[in-house]
Design an enzyme around this catalytic site. Structure first.
Site, PDB file in Angstrom:
ATOM      1  N   TYR A  19      -4.572   7.056  -7.850  1.00 35.44           N
ATOM      2  CA  TYR A  19      -3.498   6.222  -7.292  1.00 35.44           C
ATOM      3  C   TYR A  19      -3.695   6.080  -5.784  1.00 35.44           C
ATOM      4  CZ  TYR A  19       0.969   4.911  -5.295  1.00 35.44           C
ATOM      5  OH  TYR A  19       1.938   4.283  -4.549  1.00 35.44           O
TER       6      TYR A  19
ATOM      7  N   SER B 153       0.855  -1.186   0.000  1.00 34.80           N
ATOM      8  CA  SER B 153       0.000   0.000   0.000  1.00 34.80           C
ATOM      9  C   SER B 153       0.894   1.240   0.000  1.00 34.80           C
ATOM     10  CB  SER B 153      -0.927  -0.047   1.228  1.00 34.80           C
ATOM     11  OG  SER B 153      -1.775   1.077   1.253  1.00 34.80           O
TER      12      SER B 153
ATOM     13  N   LYS C  36      -4.847   2.778  -3.255  1.00 33.52           N
ATOM     14  CA  LYS C  36      -4.136   2.272  -2.066  1.00 33.52           C
ATOM     15  C   LYS C  36      -5.087   2.201  -0.866  1.00 33.52           C
ATOM     16  CE  LYS C  36      -0.195   1.615  -4.102  1.00 33.52           C
ATOM     17  NZ  LYS C  36       0.313   0.243  -4.364  1.00 33.52           N
TER      18      LYS C  36
HETATM   19  N1  LIG Z   1       8.182   4.837  -4.903  1.00 29.79           N
HETATM   20  C1  LIG Z   1       7.607   5.191  -3.770  1.00 29.79           C
HETATM   21  O1  LIG Z   1       8.005   6.149  -3.066  1.00 29.79           O
HETATM   22  C2  LIG Z   1       6.425   4.419  -3.295  1.00 29.79           C
HETATM   23  C3  LIG Z   1       5.982   3.266  -3.945  1.00 29.79           C
HETATM   24  N2  LIG Z   1       4.939   2.547  -3.395  1.00 29.79           N
HETATM   25  C4  LIG Z   1       4.477   1.302  -4.007  1.00 29.79           C
HETATM   26  O2  LIG Z   1       5.566   0.402  -4.113  1.00 29.79           O
HETATM   27  C5  LIG Z   1       5.339  -0.481  -5.232  1.00 29.79           C
HETATM   28  C6  LIG Z   1       6.533  -0.464  -6.145  1.00 29.79           C
HETATM   29  O3  LIG Z   1       6.769   0.894  -6.450  1.00 29.79           O
HETATM   30  P1  LIG Z   1       8.044   1.295  -7.330  1.00 29.79           P
HETATM   31  O4  LIG Z   1       9.223   0.484  -6.954  1.00 29.79           O
HETATM   32  O5  LIG Z   1       8.114   2.777  -7.307  1.00 29.79           O
HETATM   33  O6  LIG Z   1       7.549   0.749  -8.757  1.00 29.79           O
HETATM   34  P2  LIG Z   1       7.578   1.440 -10.192  1.00 29.79           P
HETATM   35  O7  LIG Z   1       6.464   2.430 -10.268  1.00 29.79           O
HETATM   36  O8  LIG Z   1       8.937   1.834 -10.536  1.00 29.79           O
HETATM   37  O9  LIG Z   1       7.190   0.169 -11.071  1.00 29.79           O
HETATM   38  C7  LIG Z   1       5.897  -0.347 -10.976  1.00 29.79           C
HETATM   39  C8  LIG Z   1       5.974  -1.805 -11.283  1.00 29.79           C
HETATM   40  O10 LIG Z   1       4.665  -2.301 -11.407  1.00 29.79           O
HETATM   41  C9  LIG Z   1       4.528  -3.008 -12.637  1.00 29.79           C
HETATM   42  N3  LIG Z   1       3.244  -2.653 -13.237  1.00 29.79           N
HETATM   43  C10 LIG Z   1       2.759  -1.401 -13.418  1.00 29.79           C
HETATM   44  N4  LIG Z   1       1.552  -1.478 -14.005  1.00 29.79           N
HETATM   45  C11 LIG Z   1       1.284  -2.799 -14.206  1.00 29.79           C
HETATM   46  C12 LIG Z   1       0.216  -3.520 -14.774  1.00 29.79           C
HETATM   47  N5  LIG Z   1      -0.845  -2.891 -15.289  1.00 29.79           N
HETATM   48  N6  LIG Z   1       0.277  -4.872 -14.801  1.00 29.79           N
HETATM   49  C13 LIG Z   1       1.351  -5.515 -14.301  1.00 29.79           C
HETATM   50  N7  LIG Z   1       2.411  -4.895 -13.743  1.00 29.79           N
HETATM   51  C14 LIG Z   1       2.372  -3.555 -13.712  1.00 29.79           C
HETATM   52  C15 LIG Z   1       5.671  -2.609 -13.539  1.00 29.79           C
HETATM   53  O11 LIG Z   1       6.114  -3.790 -14.189  1.00 29.79           O
HETATM   54  P3  LIG Z   1       6.603  -3.873 -15.723  1.00 29.79           P
HETATM   55  O12 LIG Z   1       6.811  -2.477 -16.220  1.00 29.79           O
HETATM   56  O13 LIG Z   1       7.859  -4.687 -15.616  1.00 29.79           O
HETATM   57  O14 LIG Z   1       5.510  -4.600 -16.444  1.00 29.79           O
HETATM   58  C16 LIG Z   1       6.732  -2.083 -12.557  1.00 29.79           C
HETATM   59  O15 LIG Z   1       7.666  -3.093 -12.307  1.00 29.79           O
HETATM   60  C17 LIG Z   1       4.058   0.010  -5.890  1.00 29.79           C
HETATM   61  O16 LIG Z   1       2.959  -0.741  -5.392  1.00 29.79           O
HETATM   62  C18 LIG Z   1       3.939   1.458  -5.398  1.00 29.79           C
HETATM   63  O17 LIG Z   1       2.587   1.894  -5.373  1.00 29.79           O
HETATM   64  C19 LIG Z   1       4.294   2.935  -2.245  1.00 29.79           C
HETATM   65  C20 LIG Z   1       4.709   4.070  -1.594  1.00 29.79           C
HETATM   66  C21 LIG Z   1       5.764   4.906  -2.084  1.00 29.79           C
HETATM   67  C1  LIG Z   2      10.267  18.801  -5.583  1.00 28.83           C
HETATM   68  C2  LIG Z   2      11.338  18.346  -6.504  1.00 28.83           C
HETATM   69  C3  LIG Z   2      12.656  19.014  -6.447  1.00 28.83           C
HETATM   70  C4  LIG Z   2      11.135  17.341  -7.403  1.00 28.83           C
HETATM   71  C5  LIG Z   2       9.872  16.590  -7.562  1.00 28.83           C
HETATM   72  C6  LIG Z   2      10.015  15.237  -6.884  1.00 28.83           C
HETATM   73  C7  LIG Z   2       8.729  14.410  -7.051  1.00 28.83           C
HETATM   74  C8  LIG Z   2       8.743  13.710  -8.416  1.00 28.83           C
HETATM   75  C9  LIG Z   2       8.672  13.419  -5.891  1.00 28.83           C
HETATM   76  C10 LIG Z   2       8.792  14.144  -4.528  1.00 28.83           C
HETATM   77  C11 LIG Z   2       7.910  13.371  -3.531  1.00 28.83           C
HETATM   78  C12 LIG Z   2       7.600  12.096  -4.296  1.00 28.83           C
HETATM   79  C13 LIG Z   2       6.490  11.220  -3.809  1.00 28.83           C
HETATM   80  C14 LIG Z   2       5.868  10.372  -4.723  1.00 28.83           C
HETATM   81  C15 LIG Z   2       6.085  10.455  -6.198  1.00 28.83           C
HETATM   82  C16 LIG Z   2       7.280  11.348  -6.614  1.00 28.83           C
HETATM   83  C17 LIG Z   2       7.385  12.591  -5.739  1.00 28.83           C
HETATM   84  C18 LIG Z   2       6.141  13.461  -5.884  1.00 28.83           C
HETATM   85  C19 LIG Z   2       4.772   9.428  -4.271  1.00 28.83           C
HETATM   86  C20 LIG Z   2       3.453  10.074  -4.632  1.00 28.83           C
HETATM   87  C21 LIG Z   2       4.893   8.052  -4.967  1.00 28.83           C
HETATM   88  C22 LIG Z   2       3.799   7.086  -4.558  1.00 28.83           C
HETATM   89  C23 LIG Z   2       3.456   7.072  -3.119  1.00 28.83           C
HETATM   90  O1  LIG Z   2       2.864   6.112  -2.673  1.00 28.83           O
HETATM   91  C24 LIG Z   2       3.677   8.296  -2.276  1.00 28.83           C
HETATM   92  C25 LIG Z   2       3.798   7.936  -0.791  1.00 28.83           C
HETATM   93  C26 LIG Z   2       4.879   9.140  -2.741  1.00 28.83           C
HETATM   94  C27 LIG Z   2       4.973  10.451  -1.963  1.00 28.83           C
HETATM   95  C28 LIG Z   2       6.264  11.159  -2.343  1.00 28.83           C
END
Ligand SMILES: NC(=O)C1=CN([C@@H]2O[C@H](COP(=O)(O)OP(=O)(O)OC[C@H]3O[C@@H](n4cnc5c(N)ncnc54)[C@H](OP(=O)(O)O)[C@@H]3O)[C@@H](O)[C@H]2O)C=CC1
Ligand SMILES: CC(C)=CCC[C@@H](C)[C@H]1CC[C@H]2C3=C(CC[C@]12C)[C@@]1(C)CCC(=O)[C@@H](C)[C@@H]1CC3
Length: 348
Positions: free
Chosen positions: A203, A180, A207
């Protein structure tokens, strides 16, 4: 040698890859761990297997007492035929699954409101990188299956897959881990818009749906010997951010992430390995007979960079409404898909 099978959806993501790394580090000895890599494309499957092999052989110190091998699943959760094929693939190959990490997710981000971003950073830098409101999300996007795209990708598609492989999950006394977010506040979901078609934060709404679906299902799954948890990885750098960032904004973001941690944010894990802590904690370290399943396990990092687990309560409001909607949707798709796959091999 005891065999275990782990499915990690979205394996080739920062979190998915580090989840596999931590699983390799913590799995029991004398186990043959089959890692089922999933992706929408074969090149990303191949890419991530190379990275996992490198970690196992050169960094994990598990060579010799843990064997790993690989399988892959090409699945797109926005395509129900693809989900059904994935079920069929698993059903033909495995009679038991031991881990399912529901890690894959997407957003329909349409860029960043940079004016809003600068304003938020200047007025509240901690909030700007913890609860950002300047990500632009498209509204009303449907999948080819005529469902809310993000509802299907992040919630219904994975749920339908789980419902089809329940026999294997039960046989394997599996752990199911839904990933989540800290951005899953009840305000992001209207119970009159469960498919998130009217939401400009689909999005975050998805979650919230994950949290509620977990609360509605974990007790019944426990009766099948399946332990389901919901986790959140905090905030970490992600491939999906990069397309919006250049050299300056990337390092500006990193600076703000470290500033947020030093200002006391527990959630700025920043790297994927720390972010994957909770996913593996609940499967390898938590005792399912004692650990609460109605809480959300968060990966956290202290000011001095030490990782820890921080649990958060989940507001259960709307769980039964969400589950009723999803169950009804599942029955609809069972009917639609019932003749999709037929045995073509007639025994001679
Ligand atoms: N990054 C963050 O700060 C945060 C991320 N999360 C959660 O962590 C998890 C991983 O995030 P993150 O590492 O950033 O991942 P990315 O957004 O970088 O990648 C997402 C992954 O999900 C897969 N994916 C996306 N859409 C589909 C689909 N329709 N069907 C199948 N697979 C799909 C992609 O696989 P492919 O392209 O190989 O098919 C990819 O590997 C997610 O659930 C995200 O919501 C939660 C909180 C914060
Ligand atoms: C402000 C500057 C210098 C650059 C922009 C950075 C953003 C792309 C980045 C900062 C906080 C990030 C964030 C997420 C996505 C990318 C940002 C907005 C999330 C929304 C990704 C998915 C989640 O689940 C949230 C908890 C993340 C919150 C922080």
């Amino acid at each position: 040698m005891n065999r275990k099978v782990a499915i990690v959806t979205g394996t080739n993501s920062n979190l998915g890859l580090n989840t596999v790394f931590r699983l390799i580090e913590t799995e029991d000895s004398n186990v043959r761990l089959t890692i089922v890599v999933t992706s929408r494309t074969l090149p990303r499957v191949q890419e991530v297997i190379v990275q996992i092999k490198d970690f196992y052989n050169n960094k994990s110190k598990r060579v010799g007492d843990l064997e790993i091998d690989f399988d892959y699943l090409l699945v797109d959760f926005t395509n129900m035929i693809s989900v059904l094929n994935a079920y069929y693939d698993i059903n033909n190959k495995y009679d038991a699954i031991n881990y399912l990490f529901v890690n894959a997710a997407q957003g329909i981000f349409d860029g960043i409101d940079w004016f809003g971003a600068v304003k938020e950073v200047l007025t509240s830098p901690l909030d700007a990188v913890t609860n950002p409101t300047y990500k632009i999300q498209l509204v009303g996007v449907k999948s080819k299956d005529d469902m809310g795209l993000i509802f299907q990708a992040n919630v219904f598609g994975p749920y339908y897959f789980i419902s089809k492989i329940l026999p294997q999950l039960s046989k394997g006394k599996a752990y199911i881990v839904w990933v989540s977010s800290i951005m899953s506040d009840p305000k992001y979901l209207s119970l009159n818009d469960i498919e998130l078609l009217k939401s400009d934060a689909s999005y975050e709404g998805s979650k919230r749906l994950v949290d509620l679906l977990h609360l509605a299902t974990y007790k019944d799954l426990k009766k099948l010997g399946i332990n389901q948890y919901v986790v959140q990885p905090g905030i970490f750098t992600s491939h999906s951010f990069s397309k919006y960032l250049n050299f300056f904004t990337y390092f500006g973001m990193l600076f703000l992430f470290y500033l947020a941690r030093w200002l006391g944010s527990p959630w700025h894990n920043i790297d994927g390995y720390k972010a994957a802590n909770a996913s593996v904690y609940v499967t390898r370290l938590a005792n399912p007979n004692f650990e609460k399943q109605d809480a959300k396990y968060g990966s956290a990092t202290s000011r001095d960079g030490m990782p820890y687990i921080k649990t958060l309560p989940i507001d259960p409001t709307g769980a039964s409404d969400v589950f009723a909607y999803i169950q009804k949707k599942k029955l609809e798709w069972d009917e639609k898909l019932k003749d999709q796959i037929v045995e073509t091999r007639v025994p001679v």
